[in-house]
Motif scaffolding. Structure first.
Motif, PDB file in Angstrom:
ATOM      1  N   LEU B  45       0.827  -1.197   0.000  1.00  0.00           N
ATOM      2  CA  LEU B  45       0.000   0.000   0.000  1.00  0.00           C
ATOM      3  C   LEU B  45       0.867   1.255   0.000  1.00  0.00           C
ATOM      4  O   LEU B  45       1.765   1.405   0.837  1.00  0.00           O
ATOM      5  N   ARG B  48      -3.938   5.654   0.853  1.00  0.00           N
ATOM      6  CA  ARG B  48      -5.371   5.375   0.874  1.00  0.00           C
ATOM      7  C   ARG B  48      -6.133   6.689   1.039  1.00  0.00           C
ATOM      8  O   ARG B  48      -5.775   7.508   1.882  1.00  0.00           O
ATOM      9  N   LEU B  98     -15.113   1.530   4.768  1.00  0.00           N
ATOM     10  CA  LEU B  98     -14.221   0.815   5.660  1.00  0.00           C
ATOM     11  C   LEU B  98     -14.964   0.045   6.731  1.00  0.00           C
ATOM     12  O   LEU B  98     -14.402  -0.253   7.769  1.00  0.00           O
ATOM     13  N   ALA B  99     -16.217  -0.257   6.510  1.00  0.00           N
ATOM     14  CA  ALA B  99     -16.982  -0.980   7.518  1.00  0.00           C
ATOM     15  C   ALA B  99     -17.364  -2.350   6.992  1.00  0.00           C
ATOM     16  O   ALA B  99     -18.099  -2.473   6.020  1.00  0.00           O
ATOM     17  N   GLY B 100     -16.834  -3.379   7.644  1.00  0.00           N
ATOM     18  CA  GLY B 100     -17.206  -4.739   7.286  1.00  0.00           C
ATOM     19  C   GLY B 100     -17.015  -5.038   5.817  1.00  0.00           C
ATOM     20  O   GLY B 100     -15.959  -4.770   5.242  1.00  0.00           O
ATOM     21  N   GLU B 101     -18.037  -5.577   5.199  1.00  0.00           N
ATOM     22  CA  GLU B 101     -17.915  -5.996   3.801  1.00  0.00           C
ATOM     23  C   GLU B 101     -17.717  -4.825   2.858  1.00  0.00           C
ATOM     24  O   GLU B 101     -17.294  -5.017   1.723  1.00  0.00           O
ATOM     25  N   GLU B 103     -15.418  -2.862   2.945  1.00  0.00           N
ATOM     26  CA  GLU B 103     -14.006  -2.635   2.689  1.00  0.00           C
ATOM     27  C   GLU B 103     -13.417  -3.650   1.723  1.00  0.00           C
ATOM     28  O   GLU B 103     -12.207  -3.674   1.520  1.00  0.00           O
ATOM     29  N   THR B 104     -14.243  -4.466   1.122  1.00  0.00           N
ATOM     30  CA  THR B 104     -13.749  -5.354   0.074  1.00  0.00           C
ATOM     31  C   THR B 104     -13.173  -4.518  -1.064  1.00  0.00           C
ATOM     32  O   THR B 104     -13.836  -3.641  -1.600  1.00  0.00           O
ATOM     33  N   GLN B 105     -11.929  -4.793  -1.423  1.00  0.00           N
ATOM     34  CA  GLN B 105     -11.247  -3.989  -2.422  1.00  0.00           C
ATOM     35  C   GLN B 105     -11.338  -4.651  -3.798  1.00  0.00           C
ATOM     36  O   GLN B 105     -11.131  -5.854  -3.926  1.00  0.00           O
ATOM     37  N   TYR B 106     -11.576  -3.819  -4.789  1.00  0.00           N
ATOM     38  CA  TYR B 106     -11.626  -4.255  -6.182  1.00  0.00           C
ATOM     39  C   TYR B 106     -10.527  -3.522  -6.941  1.00  0.00           C
ATOM     40  O   TYR B 106     -10.391  -2.304  -6.831  1.00  0.00           O
ATOM     41  N   PHE B 107      -9.783  -4.289  -7.711  1.00  0.00           N
ATOM     42  CA  PHE B 107      -8.572  -3.779  -8.331  1.00  0.00           C
ATOM     43  C   PHE B 107      -8.740  -3.495  -9.814  1.00  0.00           C
ATOM     44  O   PHE B 107      -9.487  -4.176 -10.525  1.00  0.00           O
ATOM     45  N   GLY B 108      -7.995  -2.512 -10.262  1.00  0.00           N
ATOM     46  CA  GLY B 108      -7.863  -2.259 -11.679  1.00  0.00           C
ATOM     47  C   GLY B 108      -6.794  -3.154 -12.289  1.00  0.00           C
ATOM     48  O   GLY B 108      -6.139  -3.917 -11.582  1.00  0.00           O
TER      49      GLY B 108
END
Lengths: 116, 116
Positions: B45, B48, B98-101, B103-108
């Motif tokens: 990282l 953010r 940033l709360a629970g689900e 915060e699932t990150q999706y990438f380029g």
């Protein structure tokens, strides 16, 4: 300290064989767990995630993972591997108690090769 | 739904030259991340953002790296001047929050930078 371990740097399996990729984490708080896959020259694609509830989670492309709190593990499985599954697999973890500055901690990845 | 968009996909520059990467997150995603990924390693990282505010830039080499996210949507990461060691893949990711689900990150797909 928070850490994620993927013990296997490289794995080779035959097409049609079953697969299990290991992931272990340290730190005692409740984890949020992720598996991502990265094909050559591509970004990271989310395979599956665990936040709470059923400890066996289903993902895309026929993958599943099981959270075992007693073993601090979140191993990824697939019953029958396809040649297109050859890629780099990353386990990532964050922790619910890490506060506003929490971040994903990444394993070093497992490179999967599939023999025809 | 469109995913995370990054450009350019590839960039080759000579050392000491400047370079910039652009990212457009998934619509509605408030949190945006920039990562650097060296060959054979997991993502690291860099910064953010929560909307337009940089809330974690502790790993950003501020002597040569800068980032901005004007209007809280798309973002630019800049390196000036580039060094040989900056050769890597630069990944952008986004999440709802940033709360629970969320915060699932999706990438380029990433920008592959080569500094000569």
């Amino acid at each position: 300290a928070q850490s994620v371990t993927q013990p296997d740097i490289h794995i080779t399996v035959s097409e049609g064989a079953s697969l299990e990729l290991r992931c272990n984490y340290s730190y005692g708080a409740t984890p949020y767990l992720f598996w991502y896959v990265q094909s050559p020259g591509q970004g990271l694609q989310l395979l599956l995630k665990y936040f709470s509830g059923d400890t066996l989670v289903q993902g895309i492309k026929g993958f599943e993972a099981e959270f075992k709190r007693s073993q601090s593990s979140f191993n990824l499985r697939k019953p029958s591997v396809h040649w297109s599954d050859a890629a780099e697999y990353f386990c990532a973890v964050t922790w619910s108690r890490a506060g506003n500055n929490r971040k994903l901690i990444w394993g070093l990845g497992t490179s999967l090769a599939v023999n025809p | 739904e469109a995913g995370v968009v990054q450009s350019p996909r590839y960039k080759i520059i000579e050392k000491k030259q400047p370079v910039a990467f652009w990212c457009n997150p998934i619509s509605g995603h408030n949190t945006l991340y920039w990562y650097r990924q060296n060959l054979g390693q997991g993502p690291e990282l860099l910064i953010r953002y929560e909307n337009e505010e940089a809330v974690d830039d502790s790993q950003l080499p501020k002597d040569r790296f800068s980032a901005e996210r004007l209007k809280g949507v798309d973002s630019t990461l800049k390196i000036q001047p580039a060094e040989l060691g900056d050769s890597a893949v630069y990944l952008c990711a986004s999440s709802l929050g940033l709360a629970g689900e969320q915060e699932t990150q999706y990438f380029g797909p990433g920008t592959r930078l080569l500094v000569l």
